[in-house]
Motif scaffolding. Structure first.
Motif, mmCIF file in Angstrom:
data_model
loop_
_atom_site.group_PDB
_atom_site.id
_atom_site.type_symbol
_atom_site.label_atom_id
_atom_site.label_comp_id
_atom_site.label_asym_id
_atom_site.label_seq_id
_atom_site.Cartn_x
_atom_site.Cartn_y
_atom_site.Cartn_z
ATOM 1 N N GLU A 43 0.830 -1.196 0.000
ATOM 2 C CA GLU A 43 0.000 0.000 0.000
ATOM 3 C C GLU A 43 0.876 1.262 0.000
ATOM 4 O O GLU A 43 2.031 1.223 0.405
ATOM 5 C CB GLU A 43 -0.916 0.008 1.224
ATOM 6 N N ARG A 44 0.263 2.344 -0.439
ATOM 7 C CA ARG A 44 0.971 3.617 -0.423
ATOM 8 C C ARG A 44 1.244 4.027 1.026
ATOM 9 O O ARG A 44 0.359 3.946 1.887
ATOM 10 C CB ARG A 44 0.154 4.676 -1.145
ATOM 11 N N GLU A 45 2.442 4.495 1.270
ATOM 12 C CA GLU A 45 2.920 4.772 2.627
ATOM 13 C C GLU A 45 3.345 6.225 2.764
ATOM 14 O O GLU A 45 4.028 6.762 1.883
ATOM 15 C CB GLU A 45 4.113 3.856 2.928
ATOM 16 N N PHE A 46 2.962 6.836 3.878
ATOM 17 C CA PHE A 46 3.374 8.207 4.154
ATOM 18 C C PHE A 46 4.869 8.251 4.438
ATOM 19 O O PHE A 46 5.379 7.475 5.245
ATOM 20 C CB PHE A 46 2.602 8.750 5.355
ATOM 21 N N VAL A 47 5.561 9.187 3.796
ATOM 22 C CA VAL A 47 6.995 9.362 3.999
ATOM 23 C C VAL A 47 7.284 10.612 4.817
ATOM 24 O O VAL A 47 7.945 10.556 5.852
ATOM 25 C CB VAL A 47 7.728 9.439 2.646
ATOM 26 N N ALA A 48 6.767 11.746 4.332
ATOM 27 C CA ALA A 48 7.038 13.015 5.007
ATOM 28 C C ALA A 48 6.032 14.056 4.548
ATOM 29 O O ALA A 48 5.502 13.964 3.444
ATOM 30 C CB ALA A 48 8.454 13.498 4.714
ATOM 31 N N GLY A 49 5.790 15.048 5.399
ATOM 32 C CA GLY A 49 4.906 16.143 5.049
ATOM 33 C C GLY A 49 5.438 17.450 5.598
ATOM 34 O O GLY A 49 6.177 17.468 6.596
ATOM 35 N N ILE A 50 5.064 18.539 4.952
ATOM 36 C CA ILE A 50 5.564 19.852 5.359
ATOM 37 C C ILE A 50 4.453 20.870 5.225
ATOM 38 O O ILE A 50 3.662 20.832 4.284
ATOM 39 C CB ILE A 50 6.804 20.242 4.526
ATOM 40 N N ASP A 61 7.592 6.695 10.580
ATOM 41 C CA ASP A 61 8.466 6.188 11.641
ATOM 42 C C ASP A 61 9.807 5.691 11.111
ATOM 43 O O ASP A 61 10.863 5.968 11.703
ATOM 44 C CB ASP A 61 7.764 5.070 12.407
ATOM 45 N N SER A 62 9.806 4.989 10.013
ATOM 46 C CA SER A 62 11.058 4.407 9.514
ATOM 47 C C SER A 62 11.938 5.429 8.799
ATOM 48 O O SER A 62 13.068 5.123 8.431
ATOM 49 C CB SER A 62 10.756 3.238 8.574
ATOM 50 N N MET A 63 11.434 6.640 8.601
ATOM 51 C CA MET A 63 12.173 7.689 7.908
ATOM 52 C C MET A 63 12.816 8.692 8.865
ATOM 53 O O MET A 63 13.708 9.441 8.470
ATOM 54 C CB MET A 63 11.259 8.471 6.962
ATOM 55 N N LYS A 64 12.349 8.699 10.106
ATOM 56 C CA LYS A 64 12.849 9.693 11.054
ATOM 57 C C LYS A 64 14.355 9.550 11.251
ATOM 58 O O LYS A 64 14.869 8.457 11.454
ATOM 59 C CB LYS A 64 12.127 9.534 12.392
ATOM 60 N N GLY A 65 15.044 10.678 11.178
ATOM 61 C CA GLY A 65 16.489 10.689 11.341
ATOM 62 C C GLY A 65 17.265 10.400 10.073
ATOM 63 O O GLY A 65 18.479 10.597 10.036
ATOM 64 N N ARG A 66 16.573 9.938 9.028
ATOM 65 C CA ARG A 66 17.253 9.638 7.756
ATOM 66 C C ARG A 66 16.802 10.552 6.630
ATOM 67 O O ARG A 66 17.581 10.882 5.747
ATOM 68 C CB ARG A 66 16.989 8.185 7.351
ATOM 69 N N PHE A 67 15.523 10.933 6.643
ATOM 70 C CA PHE A 67 14.953 11.739 5.569
ATOM 71 C C PHE A 67 14.680 13.154 6.078
ATOM 72 O O PHE A 67 14.336 13.345 7.247
ATOM 73 C CB PHE A 67 13.644 11.141 5.079
ATOM 74 N N THR A 68 14.789 14.117 5.169
ATOM 75 C CA THR A 68 14.476 15.503 5.495
ATOM 76 C C THR A 68 13.654 16.110 4.376
ATOM 77 O O THR A 68 14.075 16.081 3.214
ATOM 78 C CB THR A 68 15.749 16.332 5.691
ATOM 79 N N ILE A 69 12.501 16.647 4.731
ATOM 80 C CA ILE A 69 11.663 17.337 3.755
ATOM 81 C C ILE A 69 11.870 18.835 3.918
ATOM 82 O O ILE A 69 12.011 19.345 5.034
ATOM 83 C CB ILE A 69 10.173 16.954 3.925
ATOM 84 N N ASN A 83 18.877 9.904 3.242
ATOM 85 C CA ASN A 83 20.189 9.403 3.605
ATOM 86 C C ASN A 83 20.080 7.985 4.166
ATOM 87 O O ASN A 83 18.995 7.539 4.536
ATOM 88 C CB ASN A 83 20.845 10.315 4.643
ATOM 89 N N ALA A 84 21.199 7.316 4.229
ATOM 90 C CA ALA A 84 21.268 5.966 4.799
ATOM 91 C C ALA A 84 20.207 5.056 4.192
ATOM 92 O O ALA A 84 19.498 4.342 4.909
ATOM 93 C CB ALA A 84 21.141 6.032 6.322
ATOM 94 N N LEU A 85 20.114 5.089 2.895
ATOM 95 C CA LEU A 85 19.082 4.306 2.219
ATOM 96 C C LEU A 85 19.365 2.819 2.332
ATOM 97 O O LEU A 85 20.531 2.385 2.342
ATOM 98 C CB LEU A 85 18.996 4.723 0.758
#
Length: 124
Positions: A43-50, A61-69, A83-85
């Motif tokens: 399913e489509r998963e939320f990554v980040a929002g601004i 949750d799995s993107m925190k600390g690695r991704f930046t929007i 980062n840290a893919l």
């Protein structure tokens, strides 16, 4: 509103990518923006929002600390620095716009406009 993503590609585990999404035809500076992803068979998963002014950001949750929007309203562009893919990050990444809210929602059905997506593949 038209959204066009770019920046996807093949990257090795531990590597980095920056995705961009350029918006046109709307009032980008007033819109909450989001990134979602969809892996094959999932399913489509939320990554980040601004939020509209960049003052509020949310991450999956799995993107925190690695991704930046981030966003540049002067360029009608929202970015996703990854980062840290790892191989679990392999998916099609979609940009989405929500003109009805200033703060980002974390559910896909809260967004009215979507880009075509850009493929990110993490593999050695």
């Amino acid at each position: 509103v038209q959204l066009e993503e770019s920046g996807g590609g093949l990257v090795q585990p531990g590597g980095s990518l920056t995705l961009s999404c350029v918006a046109s035809g709307g009032t980008f500076s007033n819109d909450a923006m989001g990134w979602f992803r969809q892996a094959l068979g999932k399913e489509r998963e939320f990554v980040a929002g601004i939020s509209w002014n960049g003052g509020t950001t949310y991450y999956g949750d799995s993107m925190k600390g690695r991704f930046t929007i981030s966003r540049d309203n002067a360029k009608n562009t929202v970015y996703l620095q990854m980062n840290a893919l790892n191989p679990d990050d392999t998916a099609v990444y979609y940009c989405a716009a929500d003109p009805q809210h200033y703060r980002p929602l974390v559910v896909a059905n809260g967004y009215q406009y979507w880009g075509q997506g850009t493929q990110v593949t993490v593999s050695s």
